[in-house]
Write a protein that holds these residues in place. Structure first.
Motif, PDB file in Angstrom:
ATOM      1  N   MET A 146       0.839  -1.195   0.000  1.00  0.00           N
ATOM      2  CA  MET A 146       0.000   0.000   0.000  1.00  0.00           C
ATOM      3  C   MET A 146       0.870   1.239   0.000  1.00  0.00           C
ATOM      4  O   MET A 146       1.780   1.357   0.798  1.00  0.00           O
ATOM      5  N   GLU A 147       0.619   2.136  -0.922  1.00  0.00           N
ATOM      6  CA  GLU A 147       1.554   3.262  -1.100  1.00  0.00           C
ATOM      7  C   GLU A 147       1.639   4.161   0.120  1.00  0.00           C
ATOM      8  O   GLU A 147       2.661   4.741   0.390  1.00  0.00           O
ATOM      9  N   GLY A 148       0.530   4.326   0.825  1.00  0.00           N
ATOM     10  CA  GLY A 148       0.530   5.297   1.916  1.00  0.00           C
ATOM     11  C   GLY A 148       1.444   4.909   3.069  1.00  0.00           C
ATOM     12  O   GLY A 148       1.810   5.727   3.884  1.00  0.00           O
ATOM     13  N   TYR A 182       4.661   6.836   4.037  1.00  0.00           N
ATOM     14  CA  TYR A 182       4.558   8.179   4.587  1.00  0.00           C
ATOM     15  C   TYR A 182       3.934   8.205   5.969  1.00  0.00           C
ATOM     16  O   TYR A 182       3.834   9.242   6.581  1.00  0.00           O
ATOM     17  N   GLN A 183       3.504   7.047   6.440  1.00  0.00           N
ATOM     18  CA  GLN A 183       2.840   6.999   7.730  1.00  0.00           C
ATOM     19  C   GLN A 183       3.835   7.279   8.847  1.00  0.00           C
ATOM     20  O   GLN A 183       4.869   6.627   8.939  1.00  0.00           O
ATOM     21  N   ARG A 184       3.513   8.259   9.681  1.00  0.00           N
ATOM     22  CA  ARG A 184       4.418   8.521  10.800  1.00  0.00           C
ATOM     23  C   ARG A 184       3.803   7.955  12.059  1.00  0.00           C
ATOM     24  O   ARG A 184       2.613   8.107  12.288  1.00  0.00           O
ATOM     25  N   PHE A 185       4.611   7.276  12.841  1.00  0.00           N
ATOM     26  CA  PHE A 185       4.115   6.744  14.098  1.00  0.00           C
ATOM     27  C   PHE A 185       4.632   7.608  15.241  1.00  0.00           C
ATOM     28  O   PHE A 185       5.832   7.732  15.430  1.00  0.00           O
ATOM     29  N   PRO A 186       3.745   8.199  16.014  1.00  0.00           N
ATOM     30  CA  PRO A 186       4.187   9.146  17.041  1.00  0.00           C
ATOM     31  C   PRO A 186       4.892   8.466  18.202  1.00  0.00           C
ATOM     32  O   PRO A 186       4.715   7.288  18.454  1.00  0.00           O
ATOM     33  N   LYS A 187       5.694   9.273  18.910  1.00  0.00           N
ATOM     34  CA  LYS A 187       6.382   8.773  20.093  1.00  0.00           C
ATOM     35  C   LYS A 187       5.846   9.514  21.315  1.00  0.00           C
ATOM     36  O   LYS A 187       5.473  10.679  21.227  1.00  0.00           O
ATOM     37  N   THR A 237       4.092  13.896  15.164  1.00  0.00           N
ATOM     38  CA  THR A 237       2.712  13.844  14.732  1.00  0.00           C
ATOM     39  C   THR A 237       2.226  15.272  14.527  1.00  0.00           C
ATOM     40  O   THR A 237       2.990  16.210  14.674  1.00  0.00           O
ATOM     41  N   ASP A 238       0.958  15.399  14.181  1.00  0.00           N
ATOM     42  CA  ASP A 238       0.452  16.711  13.803  1.00  0.00           C
ATOM     43  C   ASP A 238      -0.447  17.265  14.896  1.00  0.00           C
ATOM     44  O   ASP A 238      -0.958  16.517  15.726  1.00  0.00           O
ATOM     45  N   ILE A 277      -3.897  15.509  15.369  1.00  0.00           N
ATOM     46  CA  ILE A 277      -4.008  14.303  16.185  1.00  0.00           C
ATOM     47  C   ILE A 277      -4.015  14.678  17.670  1.00  0.00           C
ATOM     48  O   ILE A 277      -4.801  14.137  18.457  1.00  0.00           O
TER      49      ILE A 277
END
Lengths: 228, 102
Positions: free
Chosen positions: A1-3, A6-11, A29-30, A33
């Motif tokens: 899956m292309e996405g 780019y998936q960021r996993f927060p800490k 993260t943004d 969220i």
């Protein structure tokens, strides 16, 4: 899956943790969220609060709905909230929303007999389930016994009486603020400050001190040994 | 509810009922991370109405699939945050009890 790439996993990192207070950092993260987390904490975490009050006798100075409103705002220990069902979804009770799966019953009986004013507090509320009780705010060290009486509901004079039965149900903050578990939830960005060390070397000690004092809140300090 | 066109599945507006900024802004963020998405935004037609419109335009893939993948990513991220948070609380507790015992 292309996405996925780019998936960021927060800490997460915890800064402080007390019984009723947590301060933690969320990285990678943004703001959306963080804001979603804040909104869910305030409005959509289920808790238990008194929802229905049947008053038998009330000769106090406050009227019935006033007392019922105050009872609703009393915080109750809600560990059971996740396993309870919402009253409207409950199929075990006969339609009045008062069975043991979806509600907890409380009763309160107070009558002032002495000449001294009687404080009716949250400690006078007796629960049918010992896991759901009004939250105890008393200091565990127990300095002063007069400060540990619980939340005052109403004060009674000699001869005044209060007798009632209350049903507590599960709910979320969106329906009514009494079901909101959080007192306040805030988040802010953490500024990243870099000091240009080479330029710092060119300042004299007085200039460095005036630079340290120039910030409105005390952020910087001069190390007396190295004078940096 | 999806408002799209039958000829062009790559662009559509989705109407979510009983939702608000909490979900919509987070979904918008995860959709923007997806390289298949060329445009993504949300609007709330009226604040008294619990309804959110999310507009998705993609580079060819059907908008519905892209939205579903975006929601899945959001779920994964939330699960990750939860487990990271639990772990961080556990670490903090062991670290503070160690410091007190020293």
């Amino acid at each position: 899956m292309e996405g996925v790439s780019y998936q960021r996993f927060p800490k997460v990192k915890i800064r402080e943790l007390k019984g009723d207070y947590v301060k933690f950092e969320l990285r990678d993260t943004d703001a959306s969220i963080a804001n979603a987390l804040r909104r869910v904490m305030i409005a959509e975490v289920p808790t238990i609060a008194i929802d229905l009050v049947e008053i038998e006798v009330n000769s106090s100075v406050l009227n019935d709905e006033f007392i019922a409103h105050r009872l609703g705002l009393i915080p109750l220990t809600s560990e059971r909230a996740m396993s309870m069902r919402f009253s409207r979804d409950c199929d075990a009770c006969d339609g009045d929303g008062q069975c043991e799966y979806c509600s907890v019953e409380f009763h309160l009986r107070a009558k002032c007999i002495s000449d001294q004013t009687l404080d009716v507090t949250s400690k006078d509320l007796y629960s049918s389930d010992h896991t759901v009780v009004p939250v105890d705010f008393s200091d565990p060290a127990g300095y002063d016994s007069s400060e540990q009486k619980g939340i005052i509901i109403v004060k009674l004079r000699r001869g005044q009486e209060l007798r009632l039965r209350a049903i507590a149900r599960k709910g979320i903050g969106k329906d009514h603020a009494k079901w909101s578990p959080a007192a306040t939830v805030t988040f802010m960005y953490e500024p990243d400050i870099h000091i240009n060390e080479d330029l710092m070397e060119t300042l004299t000690l007085e200039e460095k001190q005036s630079w340290v004092e120039s910030s409105p809140t005390k952020v910087f300090d001069i190390d007396p040994v190295t004078q940096q | 509810m999806e408002h799209g066109s039958l000829q062009d599945p790559s662009r559509a507006t989705f109407s979510f009922v009983d939702e608000d900024h909490t979900l919509a802004n987070a979904v918008r963020f995860t959709l923007n991370q997806d390289p298949r998405v060329s445009f993504c935004g949300y609007s709330i037609p009226h604040p008294s109405d619990a309804r959110v419109n999310i507009r998705v335009q993609t580079t060819g893939d059907p908008a519905r699939e892209v939205l579903k993948d975006g929601c899945q990513n959001l779920m994964l991220m939330c699960h990750h945050v939860r487990s990271t948070f639990d772990k961080a609380v556990g670490d903090y507790r062991t670290n503070t009890t160690e410091m007190e015992n020293d």
